[in-house]
Design an enzyme around this catalytic site. Structure first.
Site, short mmCIF file in Angstrom:
data_model
loop_
_atom_site.label_atom_id
_atom_site.label_comp_id
_atom_site.label_asym_id
_atom_site.label_seq_id
_atom_site.Cartn_x
_atom_site.Cartn_y
_atom_site.Cartn_z
N ALA A 65 0.85 -1.20 0.00
CA ALA A 65 0.00 0.00 0.00
C ALA A 65 0.88 1.24 0.00
O ALA A 65 1.97 1.25 0.59
CB ALA A 65 -0.88 -0.01 1.24
N GLY A 110 0.35 -5.07 0.66
CA GLY A 110 -0.71 -5.14 -0.35
C GLY A 110 -0.24 -5.79 -1.65
O GLY A 110 -1.05 -6.36 -2.38
N GLU A 113 -0.70 -9.28 -1.01
CA GLU A 113 -2.15 -9.56 -1.02
C GLU A 113 -2.68 -9.64 -2.45
O GLU A 113 -3.54 -10.46 -2.76
CB GLU A 113 -2.89 -8.49 -0.22
N GLU A 133 2.62 -4.92 7.77
CA GLU A 133 1.53 -4.08 8.28
C GLU A 133 1.52 -3.94 9.81
O GLU A 133 1.42 -2.83 10.33
CB GLU A 133 0.16 -4.63 7.82
N1 COA Z 1 4.47 3.48 -0.26
C1 COA Z 1 4.86 4.62 -0.84
N2 COA Z 1 6.10 4.80 -1.37
C2 COA Z 1 6.93 3.75 -1.34
C3 COA Z 1 6.58 2.51 -0.76
C4 COA Z 1 5.28 2.39 -0.21
N3 COA Z 1 4.84 1.25 0.33
N4 COA Z 1 7.63 1.67 -0.89
C5 COA Z 1 8.59 2.35 -1.52
N5 COA Z 1 8.18 3.59 -1.79
C6 COA Z 1 8.92 4.67 -2.48
C7 COA Z 1 9.96 5.32 -1.58
O1 COA Z 1 9.34 6.34 -0.80
C8 COA Z 1 10.92 5.86 -2.60
O2 COA Z 1 10.39 7.04 -3.15
P1 COA Z 1 11.35 8.34 -3.37
O3 COA Z 1 12.45 7.84 -4.28
O4 COA Z 1 10.46 9.35 -3.99
O5 COA Z 1 11.84 8.69 -2.00
C9 COA Z 1 10.90 4.81 -3.69
O6 COA Z 1 9.69 4.10 -3.54
C10 COA Z 1 12.04 3.80 -3.57
O7 COA Z 1 11.99 3.23 -2.26
P2 COA Z 1 13.26 3.20 -1.28
O8 COA Z 1 12.75 3.07 0.10
O9 COA Z 1 14.16 4.36 -1.57
O10 COA Z 1 13.96 1.87 -1.80
P3 COA Z 1 14.87 0.88 -0.94
O11 COA Z 1 15.43 -0.09 -1.91
O12 COA Z 1 15.79 1.66 -0.07
O13 COA Z 1 13.84 0.13 0.07
C11 COA Z 1 11.84 -1.09 0.65
C12 COA Z 1 12.86 -0.72 -0.45
C13 COA Z 1 10.72 -1.90 0.00
C14 COA Z 1 12.53 -1.92 1.73
C15 COA Z 1 11.29 0.21 1.29
O14 COA Z 1 10.89 1.08 0.24
C16 COA Z 1 10.09 -0.02 2.18
O15 COA Z 1 10.26 -0.49 3.29
N6 COA Z 1 8.88 0.34 1.71
C17 COA Z 1 7.67 0.26 2.49
C18 COA Z 1 7.18 -1.16 2.54
C19 COA Z 1 5.90 -1.28 3.36
O16 COA Z 1 5.86 -0.99 4.55
N7 COA Z 1 4.82 -1.72 2.68
C20 COA Z 1 3.57 -2.05 3.31
C21 COA Z 1 2.72 -0.89 3.55
S1 COA Z 1 1.26 -1.43 4.40
#
Ligand code: COA
Length: 259
Positions: A65, A110, A113, A133
């Site tokens: 999400a 998500g 999911e 989550e």
């Molecule tokens: N929602 C919104 N934006 C997201 C996202 C999410 N779930 N996951 C990644 N992004 C965005 C980041 O904000 C970043 O944007 P930016 O370049 O404008 O700052 C871009 O995607 C790249 O992500 P980044 O975090 O820089 O990559 P990474 O390789 O360092 O880390 C993850 C990858 C997946 C570990 C990390 O992005 C993350 O933990 N994301 C959230 C995952 C999450 O909690 N999902 C469930 C939500 S309920």
């Protein structure tokens, strides 16, 4: 492409590939991406296909999400969300033809999911699964907990939601979360091979088998058996079943016929 190019739809033989294209945000499922995915489901190529493959990019199938949209939601907007773009996961699950997720990179929250809403998951060896989550104070709520309990049982579902941080492709395969692990870069190709195989099966039998299996966990034993028998009764009268039976009988030496 649909809705500002967030989702791409393309026919591949008898299958159709639906690709999430919000790579800069690791395919985070914003309302706009969910809406584009919903539009894609009505695309003529999807409707005409024998199998639908959902995929993302090299770095992410989807990182879940869009967390930037999760703030300050009041109860009315949450209810509206599930009536609108949040219903897309159930629409994917309800597609009549078989569906496959081809997963490379992150498949989180998500995103997982969405993959669980498809019939099969093929993981690239680079795939990373997880349900973050609870760690951010919420729960998976796009049908994921319900599907996990059905698919893996209560204990495994609790493990994934509460205990496990990240899971690699092989671990996901061992748990039964994915059907196959493909070599790096090969998930889509393998998913398309499986799609072509599914497309070669009699379509009515495939559709009824999928539907019957989806209904089984909610059915009593009696209703489940009746469903099987009714599906058989309908399918046995199709040209596909008749022709298959005739071809089989003709191929067998006369002395084996009737056994
Ligand atoms: N929602 C919104 N934006 C997201 C996202 C999410 N779930 N996951 C990644 N992004 C965005 C980041 O904000 C970043 O944007 P930016 O370049 O404008 O700052 C871009 O995607 C790249 O992500 P980044 O975090 O820089 O990559 P990474 O390789 O360092 O880390 C993850 C990858 C997946 C570990 C990390 O992005 C993350 O933990 N994301 C959230 C995952 C999450 O909690 N999902 C469930 C939500 S309920």
């Amino acid at each position: 492409m649909t809705d500002e190019g967030l989702v791409e739809v393309g026919a591949h033989g008898r299958a159709c590939v639906v690709t999430l294209r919000r790579e800069s945000k690791l395919n985070a499922l914003s309302a706009a991406l969910e809406a584009a995915l919903g539009d894609a489901l009505a695309h003529p190529d999807v409707r005409a296909s024998a199998c639908v493959v959902f995929t993302g990019g090299e770095r992410a199938f989807s990182a879940g999400a869009d967390v930037s949209e999760l703030r300050d939601l009041d109860p009315a907007s949450i209810l509206a969300y599930y009536r609108e773009t949040g219903a897309v996961y159930e629409r994917v699950a309800a597609l009549p033809q078989p569906t496959i997720s081809a997963i490379a990179g992150y498949c989180l929250g998500g995103g997982l999911e969405l993959a669980l809403a498809t019939d099969f998951r093929v993981a690239d060896s680079s795939a990373v699964f997880g349900l973050p989550e609870v760690g951010i104070g919420i729960v998976p709520s796009s049908g994921g907990m319900h599907r996990l309990v059905r698919m893996l049982g209560v204990a495994r579902a609790k493990e994934l939601v509460l205990l496990r941080d990240r899971l690699g492709a092989d671990e996901a395969r061992a748990l039964g979360l994915v059907a196959e692990v493909a070599p790096e870069g090969g998930a889509l190709e393998r998913a398309l091979e499986l799609a072509e195989r599914l497309a070669g099966l009699p379509p009515m039998a495939v559709a009824l088998a999928k539907q019957a299996i989806d209904y089984m966990p909610d059915a009593s034993r009696e209703a489940g058996l009746a469903l099987e028998r009714l599906a058989y009764g309908l399918l046995a009268q199709t040209d596909d079943a008749r022709e298959a039976a005739e071809a089989f009988t003709e191929k067998r030496p006369a002395r084996f016929r009737g056994r």
